[in-house]
Motif scaffolding. Sequence first.
Motif: not given
Length: 202
Positions: A85, A122, A125, A129
Amino acid sequence: MLMNMRKITSLKDKFSYWQKVGLLVLAGVIVGLGLLFFYLLRMHTYVVGDDPAACVNCHIMAPYYATWSRSSHGRDATCNDCHVPNGNIASHYLFKGMDGMKHVGYFVTHGERQAIMAEEASSEVIMDNCIRCHTQLNTEFVKTGRVNYMMARRGEGMACWDCHRNVPHGGMNTLSGTPYAESQVPIPPSPVPEWLQRLVGK
C-alpha cells in the motif's frame, strides 16, 4: 537459630544472583539468534530498502524478477510500487512487515507454491495501486471508471489483470515458464560464512 537464618538468606541471595545471570544469558542467546536470523534472511534489505533485487534473496522469486525487469513496469515501477500500500507510511510499513513475515514463514517451512499467486489482501493492494497509477487513463481516456477489487469480486466490474495479466510479469504461469531466470537476475551470494558451510557440509 540466627546462624541458620543467615545461611538461608545467603543461599537465597546467591540463588537470586545466579537466576539473574541465567536469565541474562538466555536473553542474550535469544537476541543473538534473532539478530543472526535477521541477518541471514537479509531482512534489512526488505525493511528499509526499495530495491527490487531484494526480492531475489529468495531464489523462488527469480522468475518474477526476470519477467518484471523485462516488462513495461520494469522501467517505471518497483515491487513496492505495486505490491505494498502506498497511501500512507503507516499502512505501507505495516503491510510490508506482515507480508514479509508471512513470506519468511513460507520460506522457513518450505510452504511456498511452485507458481506464486497473490492472496486476497495482496490482490486488493495490487489493484488499488493499478488504479492509483492509472487513474487518468481510466477516467479520461478509456473511461472505464474506478472499479475497485471488491467490486470486481462481486461481479460489478473486472479486475485489472483480467485483461492485462501479462503486463507486469509477462506470461508467468510456472517456474518452467522462465527456465533460465536464475542466470538473468542478481541473486546475492549466501550470507553464511564459508567455514560454516564447510562445517555443515561434512
